[in-house]
Design a protein around this motif. Structure first.
Motif, PDB file in Angstrom:
ATOM      1  N   LEU C  29     -66.920   0.726 -31.873  1.00 27.15           N
ATOM      2  CA  LEU C  29     -67.369   0.093 -33.111  1.00 27.15           C
ATOM      3  C   LEU C  29     -67.807   1.110 -34.158  1.00 27.15           C
ATOM      4  N   THR C  30     -68.421   2.218 -33.710  1.00 25.46           N
ATOM      5  CA  THR C  30     -69.044   3.081 -34.706  1.00 25.46           C
ATOM      6  C   THR C  30     -68.244   4.332 -35.040  1.00 25.46           C
ATOM      7  N   ARG C  31     -67.453   4.857 -34.117  1.00 23.92           N
ATOM      8  CA  ARG C  31     -66.730   6.079 -34.436  1.00 23.92           C
ATOM      9  C   ARG C  31     -65.514   5.743 -35.288  1.00 23.92           C
ATOM     10  N   ARG C  32     -65.179   6.638 -36.227  1.00 25.15           N
ATOM     11  CA  ARG C  32     -64.153   6.263 -37.188  1.00 25.15           C
ATOM     12  C   ARG C  32     -62.793   6.883 -36.901  1.00 25.15           C
ATOM     13  N   HIS C  33     -62.783   8.023 -36.238  1.00 26.38           N
ATOM     14  CA  HIS C  33     -61.492   8.657 -36.006  1.00 26.38           C
ATOM     15  C   HIS C  33     -60.686   7.853 -34.988  1.00 26.38           C
ATOM     16  N   LEU C  34     -59.417   7.647 -35.301  1.00 28.48           N
ATOM     17  CA  LEU C  34     -58.613   6.777 -34.439  1.00 28.48           C
ATOM     18  C   LEU C  34     -58.448   7.346 -33.040  1.00 28.48           C
ATOM     19  N   LEU C  35     -58.331   8.677 -32.934  1.00 22.72           N
ATOM     20  CA  LEU C  35     -58.195   9.299 -31.619  1.00 22.72           C
ATOM     21  C   LEU C  35     -59.422   8.997 -30.772  1.00 22.72           C
ATOM     22  N   ARG C  36     -60.592   9.018 -31.420  1.00 20.45           N
ATOM     23  CA  ARG C  36     -61.835   8.720 -30.713  1.00 20.45           C
ATOM     24  C   ARG C  36     -61.864   7.255 -30.268  1.00 20.45           C
ATOM     25  N   LYS C  37     -61.310   6.394 -31.100  1.00 19.51           N
ATOM     26  CA  LYS C  37     -61.276   4.978 -30.710  1.00 19.51           C
ATOM     27  C   LYS C  37     -60.408   4.784 -29.470  1.00 19.51           C
ATOM     28  N   MET C  71     -55.247  -4.300  -8.092  1.00 18.85           N
ATOM     29  CA  MET C  71     -55.359  -4.647  -9.511  1.00 18.85           C
ATOM     30  C   MET C  71     -55.677  -3.422 -10.353  1.00 18.85           C
ATOM     31  N   VAL C  72     -56.618  -2.591  -9.857  1.00 13.04           N
ATOM     32  CA  VAL C  72     -56.982  -1.400 -10.615  1.00 13.04           C
ATOM     33  C   VAL C  72     -55.815  -0.428 -10.682  1.00 13.04           C
ATOM     34  N   LEU C  73     -55.057  -0.351  -9.605  1.00  8.85           N
ATOM     35  CA  LEU C  73     -53.902   0.543  -9.588  1.00  8.85           C
ATOM     36  C   LEU C  73     -52.901   0.159 -10.679  1.00  8.85           C
ATOM     37  N   THR C  74     -52.589  -1.139 -10.776  1.00  5.64           N
ATOM     38  CA  THR C  74     -51.717  -1.556 -11.883  1.00  5.64           C
ATOM     39  C   THR C  74     -52.408  -1.292 -13.212  1.00  5.64           C
ATOM     40  N   GLY C  75     -53.727  -1.546 -13.253  1.00  4.01           N
ATOM     41  CA  GLY C  75     -54.475  -1.354 -14.488  1.00  4.01           C
ATOM     42  C   GLY C  75     -54.389   0.065 -15.000  1.00  4.01           C
ATOM     43  N   ILE C  76     -54.490   1.042 -14.098  1.00  7.38           N
ATOM     44  CA  ILE C  76     -54.462   2.444 -14.531  1.00  7.38           C
ATOM     45  C   ILE C  76     -53.122   2.774 -15.183  1.00  7.38           C
ATOM     46  N   VAL C  77     -52.042   2.313 -14.554  1.00  4.33           N
ATOM     47  CA  VAL C  77     -50.727   2.637 -15.119  1.00  4.33           C
ATOM     48  C   VAL C  77     -50.514   1.935 -16.458  1.00  4.33           C
ATOM     49  N   VAL C  78     -50.968   0.675 -16.553  1.00  6.62           N
ATOM     50  CA  VAL C  78     -50.851  -0.024 -17.835  1.00  6.62           C
ATOM     51  C   VAL C  78     -51.712   0.667 -18.887  1.00  6.62           C
ATOM     52  N   ALA C  79     -52.935   1.097 -18.497  1.00  6.36           N
ATOM     53  CA  ALA C  79     -53.828   1.743 -19.461  1.00  6.36           C
ATOM     54  C   ALA C  79     -53.204   3.024 -20.003  1.00  6.36           C
ATOM     55  N   ILE C  80     -52.573   3.814 -19.123  1.00  4.06           N
ATOM     56  CA  ILE C  80     -52.019   5.077 -19.632  1.00  4.06           C
ATOM     57  C   ILE C  80     -50.817   4.804 -20.530  1.00  4.06           C
ATOM     58  N   SER C  81     -50.032   3.761 -20.222  1.00  6.59           N
ATOM     59  CA  SER C  81     -48.899   3.520 -21.116  1.00  6.59           C
ATOM     60  C   SER C  81     -49.378   2.959 -22.451  1.00  6.59           C
ATOM     61  N   ALA C  82     -50.440   2.130 -22.418  1.00 10.17           N
ATOM     62  CA  ALA C  82     -50.992   1.645 -23.687  1.00 10.17           C
ATOM     63  C   ALA C  82     -51.559   2.805 -24.486  1.00 10.17           C
ATOM     64  N   THR C  83     -52.201   3.757 -23.789  1.00 12.88           N
ATOM     65  CA  THR C  83     -52.737   4.925 -24.487  1.00 12.88           C
ATOM     66  C   THR C  83     -51.620   5.719 -25.149  1.00 12.88           C
ATOM     67  N   GLY C  84     -50.513   5.896 -24.414  1.00  9.62           N
ATOM     68  CA  GLY C  84     -49.393   6.632 -24.994  1.00  9.62           C
ATOM     69  C   GLY C  84     -48.882   5.951 -26.252  1.00  9.62           C
ATOM     70  N   PHE C  85     -48.766   4.641 -26.204  1.00 11.65           N
ATOM     71  CA  PHE C  85     -48.291   3.889 -27.373  1.00 11.65           C
ATOM     72  C   PHE C  85     -49.271   4.024 -28.529  1.00 11.65           C
ATOM     73  N   ALA C  86     -50.585   3.867 -28.219  1.00 10.27           N
ATOM     74  CA  ALA C  86     -51.596   3.956 -29.274  1.00 10.27           C
ATOM     75  C   ALA C  86     -51.565   5.334 -29.918  1.00 10.27           C
ATOM     76  N   LEU C  87     -51.378   6.379 -29.098  1.00  7.11           N
ATOM     77  CA  LEU C  87     -51.367   7.725 -29.663  1.00  7.11           C
ATOM     78  C   LEU C  87     -50.155   7.933 -30.562  1.00  7.11           C
ATOM     79  N   ALA C  88     -49.024   7.334 -30.186  1.00  8.02           N
ATOM     80  CA  ALA C  88     -47.854   7.438 -31.058  1.00  8.02           C
ATOM     81  C   ALA C  88     -48.133   6.754 -32.396  1.00  8.02           C
ATOM     82  N   LEU C  89     -48.826   5.619 -32.341  1.00 10.72           N
ATOM     83  CA  LEU C  89     -49.197   4.932 -33.586  1.00 10.72           C
ATOM     84  C   LEU C  89     -50.113   5.809 -34.434  1.00 10.72           C
ATOM     85  N   VAL C  90     -51.101   6.434 -33.772  1.00 12.00           N
ATOM     86  CA  VAL C  90     -52.026   7.312 -34.498  1.00 12.00           C
ATOM     87  C   VAL C  90     -51.262   8.429 -35.192  1.00 12.00           C
TER      88      VAL C  90
END
Lengths: 325, 89, 112, 90
Positions: C29-37, C71-90
């Motif tokens: 909520l408070t940090r402004r840099h997208l990478l930090r988000k 569940m967490v195992l699937t979660g970790i892989v989904v989280a890293i792929s979402a992170t990769g996508f978000a970073l490409a957007l950034v």
């Protein structure tokens, strides 16, 4: 003094300290680097909580992939006019200069919201029943019908097959949407932004056979011990990224058809399994015959490993590749 | 013997927490990265000790992955654009 | 294993997990840099995974509950792929803003 | 055997501590990189040796030694890359 408790306290202190500085430090590079150690501490916690499968995945993701993605992106964002300065101020690489800075009221509001939310979560956790087996017993009762010996693999690829299937779908969707963001049709001609040097090439040449061995080993471990498609796939992705960085042949030299094929291999394999089991007489969809389930799961695991490796390395390469347009 | 290994692991964890100071104060990017690499090695040592203390052989595989992938972050750091040493090369 | 030991471990780690989630949301909520988000989102994910895994650890007879672990195992892989996508957007947003700075109508980006 | 293993373990822990002290106390980046290699090569080496001495099976011992060798390769190449970058920058 109880040593296990001491270990717990140290570990939790380290986790909280790292994540506090990770979010609070003004230097963005510090945050990026701390994120790597956050993954390290988390995987120590997974070991402590007897979840070795997750520790394996976290080791590969946290130490390898997340570091590559974040450091690479950070380097790409680093403002060019500030390169001579030692420390990058947080203002210098700000991405959204048009929105107003958060004022004191904003911070107070956020703090109140987060505080009450954390308190609510705490109440919810305290309200959990103190004892209970969850689904452990159920899983162990049906384990010998699943075709594998390791309970986590059985849950992933037999009992909760849908979850894993859709998860591979999410991976394919992520890869396709990143293609849209980068405005490309495939990975060909994406190069690392610097010319590789001899030292790195030799190093990667040496590491690659070991990595291939580890991928196969993890895949083989999957059916009776912690390991399996996810962990093997992440290591495969790391290997492909290293090959790409050092200028060797990697997935960037695949033709478009071949790349797309390996992208969807896992998802397609599971779809195939679903279709075959659905059209089989006297069997419900996704119900594997006991004598076949081991083989089916192995085939799916191999395809899923390939897909996970290709998707994750494509994500990294697409977001780190030199911008030529 | 298990107790002893666990104690050494605790000690190593404490040195990691102390070493975090170097990441916090920097000053160079390389300093912070070096500190994190040191954590990586210490973490591997802790994992090996825990594997012995908890008698869980799969923990050793996690340690293997850590050492195998340790190079990756540094390679990304050195190979990506915008690095300071680029101009002289 | 001693039941009270298990319970105290559970409380310790679930408390840490909730603090992680809280800190992550605050940072988001408070940090402004997208990478930090993006990093804040990952901290939240870490907290959620930790909570699930401690719950699995608590439910043990001879083996922790494998369902949350999967569940967490699937979660970790989904989280890293979402992170990769978000970073490409950034990265893309960054590039667009850099381009906007050079065009004649881009002065508005330089305000503040 | 257990006493030997314990001594080696403590020796390894000592080198890790030395590495951390070096990381905190050394004045410039290049000497801090030097501190890292000490901890990597010797600290992990002694701990691996301690565990090899008490290990039950040959496979475990083999895997431990493989981990140590990989750590050696990784740490020396990491140090090479970082130090080269520092020197290029001047």
């Amino acid at each position: 003094m109880n040593l296990t408790l001491l270990f717990d306290v140290f570990l939790i202190a380290a986790l909280l300290l790292v994540s506090w500085r990770l979010l609070g430090a003004s230097d963005l590079f510090q945050a990026t680097v701390l994120f790597i150690s956050f993954g390290l501490f988390l995987s120590l916690a997974w070991i402590r909580l007897q979840a070795p499968d997750i520790a394996l995945a976290e080791a590969a993701v946290g130490a390898g992939l997340a570091g590559v993605l974040l450091l690479g992106t950070f380097k790409g964002l680093e403002p060019e006019e500030d390169r001579e300065g030692e420390n990058l101020s947080s203002e210098a690489c700000r991405l959204d200069p048009i929105s107003p800075c958060p004022g004191r009221a904003h911070l107070l509001l956020a703090f109140t919201f987060v505080g009450s939310m954390t308190a609510l979560l705490l109440l919810a956790v305290l309200d959990l029943p103190a004892e209970g087996d969850g689904l452990t017993l159920l899983v162990f009762q049906s384990l010998d019908r699943s075709g594998v010996e390791h309970p986590v693999t059985a849950v992933l690829l037999n009992f909760r097959f849908y979850d894993t299937w859709l998860e591979l779908g999410v991976l394919v969707a992520a890869a396709l949407s990143i293609l849209c963001v980068r405005n490309r049709l495939d990975l060909r001609e994406l190069r690392p932004s610097k010319v590789p040097d001899v030292m790195l090439r030799r190093l990667v040449m040496g590491l690659t056979p070991i990595m291939i061995l580890v991928v196969v080993y993890l895949l083989w471990l999957g059916d009776h011990a912690p390991g399996g498609a996810f962990q093997a796939g992440v290591v495969l992705a790391a290997m492909l990224i290293l090959l790409w960085f050092s200028g060797h042949a990697s997935i960037t030299s695949l033709s478009r058809i071949l790349w797309l094929f390996s992208l969807i291999a896992g998802f397609a394999m599971m779809l195939l399994a679903a279709v075959i089991t659905a059209s089989w007489p006297e069997m419900r969809p996704l119900e594997f015959a006991e004598e076949w389930s081991g083989a089916i799961i192995l085939a799916i695991e191999v395809a899923a490993t390939l897909s996970i490796g290709v998707v994750l390395s494509s994500l990294a390469i697409l977001s780190l590749g030199a911008v030529e347009d | 013997m298990e107790k002893f290994y666990l104690g050494v692991a605790c000690f190593l964890l404490a040195t990691m927490i102390v070493g975090l100071v170097r990441v916090f104060v920097g000053p160079d990017q390389e300093d912070r990265l070096v500190a994190v690499q040191l954590f990586g090695t210490t973490g591997v040592a802790i994992l090996l000790l825990l594997a012995e203390a908890f008698d869980a052989s799969s923990v050793r595989n996690a340690a293997l992955l850590f050492t195998l992938l340790a190079v990756l972050a540094v390679v990304a750091f050195v190979r990506s654009p915008g690095s300071l040493g680029e101009r002289e090369e | 294993m001693d039941l009270s030991m298990v319970m105290s471990t559970f409380f310790l780690y679930s408390l840490a997990a909730m603090l992680l989630v809280g800190m992550g949301i605050y940072g988001l909520l408070t940090r402004r840099h997208l990478l930090r988000k993006v990093m804040a989102l990952n901290v939240i994910a870490g907290g959620v995974f930790l909570l699930l895994i401690t719950t699995a650890y608590r439910n043990q007879e001879h083996f922790p509950d494998p369902v949350p672990q999967a569940m967490v195992l699937t979660g970790i892989v989904v989280a890293i792929s979402a992170t990769g996508f978000a970073l490409a957007l950034v990265r893309r947003i960054h590039q667009r803003m850099k381009d906007a700075k050079t065009d004649p109508f881009g002065e508005k980006w330089d305000r503040s | 055997m257990e006493i030997l293993s314990g001594t080696l373990c403590l020796l390894g822990a000592f080198f890790f501590m030395a590495g951390t002290v070096g990381l905190i106390r050394f004045p410039d980046s290049l000497s801090r990189i030097h501190a890292l290699t000490k901890a990597d090569n010797l600290g992990l080496g002694f701990i691996v040796l301690a565990l090899v001495v008490t290990s039950q099976s040959l496979t475990v011992a083999f895997k431990l030694i493989l981990i140590w060798l990989l750590a050696l390769v990784a740490s020396s190449s990491i140090c090479f890359f970082l130090a080269r970058k520092l020197i290029h920058r001047g």
